[in-house]
Design an enzyme around this catalytic site. Structure first.
Site, PDB file in Angstrom:
ATOM      1  N   HIS A 199      -2.972   5.724  11.921  1.00 18.33           N
ATOM      2  CA  HIS A 199      -4.166   4.803  11.283  1.00 18.33           C
ATOM      3  C   HIS A 199      -5.544   4.656  12.059  1.00 18.33           C
ATOM      4  O   HIS A 199      -5.250   4.205  13.135  1.00 18.33           O
ATOM      5  CB  HIS A 199      -3.591   3.723  10.635  1.00 18.33           C
ATOM      6  CG  HIS A 199      -2.398   3.542   9.758  1.00 18.33           C
ATOM      7  ND1 HIS A 199      -2.686   3.165   8.366  1.00 18.33           N
ATOM      8  CD2 HIS A 199      -0.989   3.790   9.986  1.00 18.33           C
ATOM      9  CE1 HIS A 199      -1.646   3.261   7.690  1.00 18.33           C
ATOM     10  NE2 HIS A 199      -0.583   3.535   8.665  1.00 18.33           N
TER      11      HIS A 199
ATOM     12  N   HIS B 164       1.926   9.661  11.403  1.00 12.46           N
ATOM     13  CA  HIS B 164       0.555   9.547  11.029  1.00 12.46           C
ATOM     14  C   HIS B 164       0.035   8.341  12.058  1.00 12.46           C
ATOM     15  O   HIS B 164       0.730   7.434  12.092  1.00 12.46           O
ATOM     16  CB  HIS B 164       0.360   9.536   9.590  1.00 12.46           C
ATOM     17  CG  HIS B 164       1.028   8.191   8.802  1.00 12.46           C
ATOM     18  ND1 HIS B 164       2.298   8.169   8.374  1.00 12.46           N
ATOM     19  CD2 HIS B 164       0.733   6.876   8.753  1.00 12.46           C
ATOM     20  CE1 HIS B 164       2.787   7.134   7.802  1.00 12.46           C
ATOM     21  NE2 HIS B 164       1.634   6.409   7.946  1.00 12.46           N
TER      22      HIS B 164
ATOM     23  N   ASN C 175       2.821   3.213  12.809  1.00 15.96           N
ATOM     24  CA  ASN C 175       4.031   2.708  12.464  1.00 15.96           C
ATOM     25  C   ASN C 175       5.485   3.487  12.348  1.00 15.96           C
ATOM     26  O   ASN C 175       5.336   4.703  12.020  1.00 15.96           O
ATOM     27  CB  ASN C 175       4.039   1.981  10.802  1.00 15.96           C
ATOM     28  CG  ASN C 175       3.062   1.039  10.720  1.00 15.96           C
ATOM     29  OD1 ASN C 175       2.519   0.215  11.633  1.00 15.96           O
ATOM     30  ND2 ASN C 175       2.196   0.976   9.600  1.00 15.96           N
TER      31      ASN C 175
ATOM     32  N   ASP D  17      -7.687   6.999   3.723  1.00 15.31           N
ATOM     33  CA  ASP D  17      -6.378   6.387   3.157  1.00 15.31           C
ATOM     34  C   ASP D  17      -6.898   5.910   1.729  1.00 15.31           C
ATOM     35  O   ASP D  17      -7.946   5.226   1.484  1.00 15.31           O
ATOM     36  CB  ASP D  17      -6.095   5.030   4.034  1.00 15.31           C
ATOM     37  CG  ASP D  17      -4.692   4.652   3.732  1.00 15.31           C
ATOM     38  OD1 ASP D  17      -4.497   4.026   2.728  1.00 15.31           O
ATOM     39  OD2 ASP D  17      -3.871   4.609   4.605  1.00 15.31           O
TER      40      ASP D  17
ATOM     41  N   GLN E 261       6.408   1.412   8.048  1.00 18.34           N
ATOM     42  CA  GLN E 261       6.237   2.885   7.755  1.00 18.34           C
ATOM     43  C   GLN E 261       6.850   3.185   6.250  1.00 18.34           C
ATOM     44  O   GLN E 261       7.895   3.080   6.197  1.00 18.34           O
ATOM     45  CB  GLN E 261       6.839   3.749   8.895  1.00 18.34           C
ATOM     46  CG  GLN E 261       6.759   5.262   8.375  1.00 18.34           C
ATOM     47  CD  GLN E 261       7.234   6.282   9.317  1.00 18.34           C
ATOM     48  OE1 GLN E 261       8.241   5.849  10.122  1.00 18.34           O
ATOM     49  NE2 GLN E 261       6.859   7.432   9.351  1.00 18.34           N
TER      50      GLN E 261
HETATM   51  P1  AMP Z   1       2.502   3.723   6.603  1.00 16.64           P
HETATM   52  O1  AMP Z   1       2.746   2.482   5.751  1.00 16.64           O
HETATM   53  O2  AMP Z   1       2.216   3.447   8.095  1.00 16.64           O
HETATM   54  O3  AMP Z   1       3.579   4.829   6.464  1.00 16.64           O
HETATM   55  O4  AMP Z   1       0.987   4.351   6.160  1.00 16.64           O
HETATM   56  C1  AMP Z   1       1.022   4.958   5.066  1.00 16.64           C
HETATM   57  C2  AMP Z   1      -0.454   5.017   4.321  1.00 16.64           C
HETATM   58  O5  AMP Z   1      -0.425   6.032   3.506  1.00 16.64           O
HETATM   59  C3  AMP Z   1      -0.689   3.833   3.584  1.00 16.64           C
HETATM   60  O6  AMP Z   1      -1.778   3.108   4.061  1.00 16.64           O
HETATM   61  C4  AMP Z   1      -1.134   4.408   2.024  1.00 16.64           C
HETATM   62  O7  AMP Z   1      -2.144   3.643   1.600  1.00 16.64           O
HETATM   63  C5  AMP Z   1      -1.241   5.688   2.502  1.00 16.64           C
HETATM   64  N1  AMP Z   1      -1.356   6.698   1.546  1.00 16.64           N
HETATM   65  C6  AMP Z   1      -0.008   6.837   0.661  1.00 16.64           C
HETATM   66  N2  AMP Z   1      -0.184   7.979  -0.167  1.00 16.64           N
HETATM   67  C7  AMP Z   1      -1.479   8.416   0.114  1.00 16.64           C
HETATM   68  C8  AMP Z   1      -2.199   9.520  -0.457  1.00 16.64           C
HETATM   69  N3  AMP Z   1      -1.716  10.119  -1.275  1.00 16.64           N
HETATM   70  N4  AMP Z   1      -3.308   9.604   0.032  1.00 16.64           N
HETATM   71  C9  AMP Z   1      -4.028   8.956   0.631  1.00 16.64           C
HETATM   72  N5  AMP Z   1      -3.355   7.896   1.432  1.00 16.64           N
HETATM   73  C10 AMP Z   1      -2.030   7.610   1.160  1.00 16.64           C
END
Ligand code: AMP
Ligand code: ZN
Length: 140
Positions: A103, A101, A88, A32, A95
């Site tokens: 975590h 995805h 999420n 992440d 989300q």
């Molecule tokens: P969520 O809030 O559960 O949708 O999680 C999305 C996650 O994706 C967050 O923890 C972000 O930091 C991560 N994220 C978003 N864009 C990227 C990216 N390009 N590369 C790696 N992680 C990302």
């Protein structure tokens, strides 16, 4: 199916580079880029599903298997003391990327991170009402 404008589809399928920590035919696990802790990773299916409600049950099961594999690898490499698995669904649930995805968040004693909720205190009657609503039970 991939979704053209989805960043996680592009990352999962290698069209955008990422820090990949493991991969198979169905998933890519990446670091992440806004981590809660050191080694925070995301399990991304290579096919596009918006969330838990869309992803087929068997693939969701294998995604959890991949989270376990990644979690074990991260824990061993970074000497983590614990691990949170977080998933999420929906904006109100936190989300921010509409591609399913999981975590994988290694935890370290005294890492100062907050992952949790404020517990409620429903009465026995309220819990029973909720159970009836969820189960579609008629009132006695
Ligand atoms: P969520 O809030 O559960 O949708 O999680 C999305 C996650 O994706 C967050 O923890 C972000 O930091 C991560 N994220 C978003 N864009 C990227 C990216 N390009 N590369 C790696 N992680 C990302
Ligand atoms: Zn996608």
């Amino acid at each position: 199916m991939k979704k053209d404008d989805c960043i996680f589809c592009k990352i999962a399928n290698g069209e955008i580079p990422s820090n990949t920590i493991c991969e198979d035919d169905e998933f890519r696990v990446i670091l992440d880029n806004g981590p809660a802790t050191k080694g925070h990773a995301l399990v991304l299916p290579k096919e596009h599903y918006a969330d838990l409600f869309e992803i087929p049950e068997d693939l969701a099961g294998r995604a959890l298997g991949m989270a376990k594999k990644a979690g074990e690898k991260i824990r061993a490499a970074l000497s983590a003391d614990g691990l949170n698995i977080v998933q999420n669904n929906g904006e109100c649930a936190g989300q921010t990327v509409s591609h399913f995805h999981i975590h994988v968040i290694p935890r370290y004693r005294n890492d100062g991170q907050l992952i949790g909720w404020k517990p409620g205190s429903p009465s026995a009657e309220e819990l029973a009402e909720i159970r009836k609503a969820v189960n579609g039970e008629a009132d006695a």
